[in-house]
Design a protein around this motif. Structure first.
Motif, PDB file in Angstrom:
ATOM      1  N   ALA A  50       0.663  -1.342  -0.166  1.00  0.00           N
ATOM      2  CA  ALA A  50      -0.035  -0.036   0.159  1.00  0.00           C
ATOM      3  C   ALA A  50       0.796   1.219  -0.035  1.00  0.00           C
ATOM      4  N   VAL A  51       0.402   2.309  -0.344  1.00  0.00           N
ATOM      5  CA  VAL A  51       0.842   3.522  -0.478  1.00  0.00           C
ATOM      6  C   VAL A  51      -0.030   4.581   0.456  1.00  0.00           C
ATOM      7  N   ILE A  52       0.373   5.444   1.459  1.00  0.00           N
ATOM      8  CA  ILE A  52      -0.105   6.311   2.113  1.00  0.00           C
ATOM      9  C   ILE A  52       0.463   7.702   1.683  1.00  0.00           C
ATOM     10  N   VAL A  53      -0.635   8.593   1.099  1.00  0.00           N
ATOM     11  CA  VAL A  53      -0.042   9.882   0.551  1.00  0.00           C
ATOM     12  C   VAL A  53      -0.563  10.852   1.775  1.00  0.00           C
ATOM     13  N   THR A  54       0.491  11.375   2.624  1.00  0.00           N
ATOM     14  CA  THR A  54       0.054  12.406   3.770  1.00  0.00           C
ATOM     15  C   THR A  54       0.252  13.889   3.184  1.00  0.00           C
ATOM     16  N   ASP A  55      -0.598  14.534   3.051  1.00  0.00           N
ATOM     17  CA  ASP A  55      -0.868  15.772   2.338  1.00  0.00           C
ATOM     18  C   ASP A  55      -1.403  16.964   3.293  1.00  0.00           C
ATOM     19  N   GLN A  56      -0.265  17.399   4.193  1.00  0.00           N
ATOM     20  CA  GLN A  56      -0.926  18.047   5.283  1.00  0.00           C
ATOM     21  C   GLN A  56      -0.787  19.496   5.377  1.00  0.00           C
ATOM     22  N   SER A 115      -5.477  14.328   3.114  1.00  0.00           N
ATOM     23  CA  SER A 115      -5.413  15.636   2.756  1.00  0.00           C
ATOM     24  C   SER A 115      -6.248  16.634   3.371  1.00  0.00           C
ATOM     25  N   ARG A 116      -5.443  17.787   4.007  1.00  0.00           N
ATOM     26  CA  ARG A 116      -6.200  18.698   4.819  1.00  0.00           C
ATOM     27  C   ARG A 116      -7.030  19.620   3.735  1.00  0.00           C
ATOM     28  N   VAL A 159      -8.083  17.011  -0.865  1.00  0.00           N
ATOM     29  CA  VAL A 159      -8.691  15.858  -0.990  1.00  0.00           C
ATOM     30  C   VAL A 159      -9.574  15.593  -2.238  1.00  0.00           C
ATOM     31  N   ASP A 160     -10.221  16.686  -2.546  1.00  0.00           N
ATOM     32  CA  ASP A 160     -11.057  16.539  -4.134  1.00  0.00           C
ATOM     33  C   ASP A 160     -10.272  16.550  -5.144  1.00  0.00           C
ATOM     34  N   GLU A 161      -8.852  16.630  -5.161  1.00  0.00           N
ATOM     35  CA  GLU A 161      -8.053  16.290  -6.241  1.00  0.00           C
ATOM     36  C   GLU A 161      -7.241  14.986  -6.489  1.00  0.00           C
ATOM     37  N   ASN A 208     -11.819  14.347   7.803  1.00  0.00           N
ATOM     38  CA  ASN A 208     -12.827  14.721   8.798  1.00  0.00           C
ATOM     39  C   ASN A 208     -13.801  15.238   8.220  1.00  0.00           C
ATOM     40  N   HIS A 209     -14.686  15.295   9.350  1.00  0.00           N
ATOM     41  CA  HIS A 209     -16.139  15.583   8.699  1.00  0.00           C
ATOM     42  C   HIS A 209     -16.298  17.168   8.083  1.00  0.00           C
TER      43      HIS A 209
END
Length: 349
Positions: free
Chosen positions: A163-169, A202-203, A206-208, A217-218
């Motif tokens: 797996a790959v986790i992309v953390t885009d913060q 992604s903070r 995320v829509d990209e 989060n919500h």
């Protein structure tokens, strides 16, 4: 919903057979512990000079995910940007200390190492409270050559990963390890490697992401569909937006709800995943990163999205109980907490 806790425990206990790549934003978390009893006036300015009597260094953001995955027994490949500075040296040392693979970390003199300096002041009770934080990060666009090096390193690490986790913060569009160009390329990579789990947290963007699992989060999931919305956010709004994101990506979507647990949107349905009750003081720094580690580890080992989300909630509940540090959860702690959930369910029958 009910879970087969014994099967989940048995499954996550096999973490050592997985390798997960963590790509994106990394930083150095630098804690400075201050005892007020040692305060003294500065001779030069007359201002109080805080005396640091202890410090602690941790790999943060992507490093927090890597820390938790390693604590749970998984193998980890790190792909990110590091400045050729003292903080970069410390960050790499933190990652190497936990046994993470660091050959995918791109070192450059063109950037500084993102760093969070966290002064922690001791109170009368003996507990430490975080003061104003000092942040260092890049405020110029990430050079194209570094972006290409990151993509090359990601492809190399992904090839032998589950797996790959992309953390885009970071919220600045193109100033960090994850840029507009990289989001597009990672989405293409996910389509080209359907046998692997590609997952993005992604903070602000995320829509990209497309053809990938995403976690937010919500508040973030509503902004993803309704970017102009500034009012209150209802449960119905979260459900509507979560369904739309899952439909568009054709992949499950994980939405965290704090102490209310999380939601999993999958194939036109939504599942509510309970939180683990926590007693006493908490520190939520790094909770999202801990959740990511639990979710993706669970998926990589063959758990369903709902079961993986439960593991994510479990890992996060353990890390938030660790005050004044960048916390991790061990496999033994996860087993114990999952077992407690099973015991509670049995008592209610």
């Amino acid at each position: 919903m009910s879970f087969d806790i014994e099967r989940i425990i048995q499954t996550v206990s096999e973490a050592s057979r997985c390798k997960i790549t963590v790509m994106g934003d990394y930083c150095l978390d630098k804690y400075l512990y201050i005892d007020p009893a040692r305060d003294e006036p500065s001779v030069e300015t007359g201002l109080t000079a805080y005396q640091v009597h202890r410090k602690a260094l941790y790999a943060g953001v992507g490093g927090t995910i890597a820390n938790n995955l390693r604590a749970l027994g998984a193998r980890v490949g790190c792909v990110g940007l590091v400045g050729m500075d003292g903080e970069g040296y410390d960050l790499m040392a933190c990652l190497e200390k936990i046994g993470a693979e660091t050959r995918g970390m791109v070192l450059s003199r063109q950037i500084c190492t993102s760093t969070y300096v966290k002064p922690m002041r001791k109170g009368k009770s003996g507990h430490y409270t975080e003061m104003n934080r000092f942040d260092s990060r890049n405020f110029n666009p990430t050079p194209p050559d570094l972006q290409e090096q990151l993509l090359e390193a990601l492809l190399a690490s992904a090839e032998d990963s589950h797996a790959v986790i992309v953390t885009d913060q970071f919220l600045e569009r193109d100033y960090s390890a994850v840029t507009t160009h990289i989001r597009k390329k990672v989405s293409e990579m996910a389509r080209q490697m359907p046998e692997k789990f590609f997952y993005a947290d992604s903070r602000g963007f995320v829509d990209e992401y497309r053809s990938m699992l995403v976690k937010c989060n919500h508040l973030e999931v509503v902004r993803c569909i309704r970017p102009e919305h500034n009012g209150e956010i209802s449960q119905e709004m979260v459900l509507e937006c979560g369904r739309q994101v899952a439909l568009r990506n054709e992949r499950p979507v994980f939405v965290t709800m704090g102490e209310r647990g999380s939601l999993v949107f999958e194939e036109g349905r939504v599942q509510e995943i309970p939180a683990f009750p926590v007693i006493g003081p908490v520190d939520i720094v790094g909770a999202g990163d801990a959740t990511n580690a639990g979710i993706v580890l669970g998926l990589s080992l063959g758990l369903s999205p709902a079961e993986a989300a439960l593991v994510g909630n479990c890992v996060a509940s353990l890390t938030i109980q660790q005050i004044g540090v960048t916390g991790t959860a061990t496999m033994e702690q996860v087993r114990e907490r999952l077992s407690s959930l099973q015991a509670q369910a049995s008592a209610l029958r």
